[in-house]
Design a protein around this motif. Structure first.
Motif, PDB file in Angstrom:
ATOM      1  N   ILE A 136     -28.277 -40.860  -7.562  1.00  0.00           N
ATOM      2  CA  ILE A 136     -26.950 -40.519  -7.045  1.00  0.00           C
ATOM      3  C   ILE A 136     -25.861 -41.033  -7.993  1.00  0.00           C
ATOM      4  N   ARG A 137     -26.064 -42.210  -8.553  1.00  0.00           N
ATOM      5  CA  ARG A 137     -25.082 -42.764  -9.500  1.00  0.00           C
ATOM      6  C   ARG A 137     -24.907 -41.851 -10.713  1.00  0.00           C
ATOM      7  N   SER A 170     -28.752 -44.950  -0.834  1.00  0.00           N
ATOM      8  CA  SER A 170     -28.581 -43.665  -1.521  1.00  0.00           C
ATOM      9  C   SER A 170     -27.789 -42.689  -0.655  1.00  0.00           C
ATOM     10  N   ALA A 171     -28.082 -42.689   0.640  1.00  0.00           N
ATOM     11  CA  ALA A 171     -27.364 -41.796   1.565  1.00  0.00           C
ATOM     12  C   ALA A 171     -25.884 -42.140   1.610  1.00  0.00           C
ATOM     13  N   ASN A 172     -25.566 -43.431   1.668  1.00  0.00           N
ATOM     14  CA  ASN A 172     -24.158 -43.852   1.732  1.00  0.00           C
ATOM     15  C   ASN A 172     -23.429 -43.524   0.434  1.00  0.00           C
ATOM     16  N   SER A 173     -24.139 -43.652  -0.683  1.00  0.00           N
ATOM     17  CA  SER A 173     -23.531 -43.320  -1.970  1.00  0.00           C
ATOM     18  C   SER A 173     -23.243 -41.816  -2.054  1.00  0.00           C
ATOM     19  N   LEU A 174     -24.172 -41.007  -1.567  1.00  0.00           N
ATOM     20  CA  LEU A 174     -23.966 -39.560  -1.551  1.00  0.00           C
ATOM     21  C   LEU A 174     -22.822 -39.193  -0.608  1.00  0.00           C
ATOM     22  N   LEU A 175     -22.738 -39.899   0.492  1.00  0.00           N
ATOM     23  CA  LEU A 175     -21.705 -39.622   1.498  1.00  0.00           C
ATOM     24  C   LEU A 175     -20.305 -39.694   0.901  1.00  0.00           C
ATOM     25  N   LYS A 176     -20.103 -40.620  -0.005  1.00  0.00           N
ATOM     26  CA  LYS A 176     -18.784 -40.771  -0.634  1.00  0.00           C
ATOM     27  C   LYS A 176     -18.415 -39.532  -1.450  1.00  0.00           C
ATOM     28  N   ILE A 177     -19.426 -38.896  -2.058  1.00  0.00           N
ATOM     29  CA  ILE A 177     -19.164 -37.669  -2.817  1.00  0.00           C
ATOM     30  C   ILE A 177     -18.894 -36.505  -1.864  1.00  0.00           C
ATOM     31  N   LEU A 178     -19.681 -36.453  -0.777  1.00  0.00           N
ATOM     32  CA  LEU A 178     -19.515 -35.363   0.182  1.00  0.00           C
ATOM     33  C   LEU A 178     -18.139 -35.381   0.841  1.00  0.00           C
ATOM     34  N   GLU A 179     -17.574 -36.576   0.978  1.00  0.00           N
ATOM     35  CA  GLU A 179     -16.252 -36.697   1.610  1.00  0.00           C
ATOM     36  C   GLU A 179     -15.158 -36.080   0.745  1.00  0.00           C
ATOM     37  N   LEU A 198     -28.863 -39.048   8.200  1.00  0.00           N
ATOM     38  CA  LEU A 198     -27.726 -39.742   8.809  1.00  0.00           C
ATOM     39  C   LEU A 198     -26.789 -38.747   9.492  1.00  0.00           C
ATOM     40  N   LYS A 199     -26.295 -39.136  10.665  1.00  0.00           N
ATOM     41  CA  LYS A 199     -25.367 -38.264  11.404  1.00  0.00           C
ATOM     42  C   LYS A 199     -24.118 -37.965  10.586  1.00  0.00           C
ATOM     43  N   THR A 200     -23.684 -38.936   9.803  1.00  0.00           N
ATOM     44  CA  THR A 200     -22.476 -38.739   8.995  1.00  0.00           C
ATOM     45  C   THR A 200     -22.695 -37.680   7.907  1.00  0.00           C
ATOM     46  N   ILE A 201     -23.927 -37.587   7.408  1.00  0.00           N
ATOM     47  CA  ILE A 201     -24.237 -36.535   6.436  1.00  0.00           C
ATOM     48  C   ILE A 201     -24.325 -35.181   7.134  1.00  0.00           C
ATOM     49  N   LYS A 202     -24.987 -35.147   8.282  1.00  0.00           N
ATOM     50  CA  LYS A 202     -25.079 -33.901   9.051  1.00  0.00           C
ATOM     51  C   LYS A 202     -23.699 -33.328   9.354  1.00  0.00           C
TER      52      LYS A 202
END
Length: 381
Positions: A136-137, A170-179, A198-202
């Motif tokens: 992800i980085r 990894s999910a939290n790192s991806l989440l920042k990009i998705l936002e 993760l619900k936040t990704i969904k």
């Protein structure tokens, strides 16, 4: 079309058409459903369509420069992220590929080539249990670099549930990009285990569910000379509609039928000795083939349960064995077939927990016999 051997999910292709008509491509899509039904193939199909320079009916041509680049897995704007083995400790600056051995790299090249030919082929490395945070980085760096190619930047994340294993880094790192995704960027996540995302990704993805492939669609895509309907229905049941596994096991259908006959022999002789586990031994079951045998056993037991309760063959999975079924039902008029199934399912769980295998085998044998004769159960586990 990028693939000519993909069983189309028409609702998904209608979705793609709707994206183009409204000129509203979502920045992230999550495809989920059972394993082996073509989710990854559809994700690649969408990726090829977005950058194709000669689209027809909103689908890629498979022949333009962009499509050819993807077919060689060398497209600079299309990135694949999959789980990697955790064999080496990486620093923050290390590229994710540094975690791979030479053998892993050779395997990765092989599975990429296979995926381009067959949309249902496995796209995973052995012992790969996590999507590395380094993946992800380095993705972040790629996304914000100027690309030499025009068009969309597309990130395909397969086995996306492994973004959260062993932890959510990894999910939290991806989440920042998705936002706040970069312009002209789309993420396509694919998973067989939707509940682990993760619900936040969904919530930041357009979620699309893939139904299981119908038997008729599977039948249409396989030559009737290769396998007859009854045998194909058996494979479809064993592998729960996983088209990849069905294809891989077409030549093993005779072996499966032999195993079923051995199971019939076991059931019919189960009450002929006090040492009923002897018949299990004759099946030559070991830990490697246990689950294949038990899938077949459950299919047989469910058929017996159906036939006992309704006396009709319409819903049987193995209709050709009706005479043997009737013989078994006559021999065991008081059998509790549902309890036999429950005993197998319980034993499957225990074996996955690495219980002593011979003990599990003997205990199941006793429980099966007791349920066939409708006697009080006795267990050693």
């Amino acid at each position: 079309m990028f693939y000519n051997n993909l069983i189309h999910n028409n609702k998904f292709f209608s979705l793609i058409e709707n994206y183009y008509k409204k000129d509203k491509i979502p920045h992230s899509i999550l495809l989920y459903g059972k394993k082996g039904i073509g989710k990854q193939g559809h994700a690649i199909e969408l990726a090829s369509s977005l950058n194709c320079t000669n689209r027809s009916n909103y689908l890629s041509c498979g022949r333009c420069h962009s499509c050819i680049q993807l077919k060689s897995m060398q497209h600079p704007n299309i990135h694949f992220i999959i789980p990697f083995p955790r064999k080496k400790i990486l620093s923050k600056k290390d590229q994710p590929e540094k975690a791979l051995s030479t053998k892993d790299i050779d395997e990765l090249i092989k599975i990429k080539k296979a995926k381009i030919i067959d949309p249902y082929s496995d796209f995973n490395l052995q012992n790969a249990n996590t999507i590395l945070i380094n993946s992800i980085r380095f993705l972040k760096k790629e996304l914000y670099n100027t690309s030499i190619e025009k068009g969309w930047k597309i990130i395909l994340i397969f086995e996306a549930e492994k973004l959260c294993i062993p932890g959510p880094e990894s999910a939290n790192s991806l989440l920042k990009i998705l936002e706040e995704p970069p312009a002209k960027t789309i993420f396509i996540l694919v998973t067989n285990e939707y509940n682990k995302i993760l619900k936040t990704i969904k919530s930041r993805c357009q979620n699309f569910y893939f139904n299981k492939l119908s038997f008729q669609k599977i039948r249409t895509h396989l030559d009737s000379k290769m396998i007859n309907d009854n045998d194909l229905k058996l494979l479809n049941k064993i592998f729960d509609g996983d088209f990849n596994l069905i294809k891989k096991n077409l030549k093993k259908i005779n072996d499966f039928n032999k195993k079923i006959n051995k199971l019939f022999e076991y059931i019919l002789n189960c009450n002929s000795t006090s040492q009923n586990h002897i018949y299990f031994d004759k099946l030559n079951i070991d830990k490697l083939n246990w689950f294949d045998y038990m899938k077949l056993f459950i299919i047989v037991l469910r058929d017996l349960q159906i036939l006992k309760s309704s006396s009709t063959i319409k819903n049987l999975h193995l209709k050709k064995n009706i005479e043997t079924y009737n013989k078994i039902l006559k021999r065991y008029p008081n059998a509790v077939w549902s309890n036999c199934i429950s005993s197998i399912e319980k034993t499957n769980i225990i074996i996955k927990q690495n219980v002593y295998f011979p003990l599990a085998l003997k205990t199941l044998s006793i429980e099966i016999k007791n349920n066939l004769l409708n006697q009080t159960q006795k267990s050693f586990i």
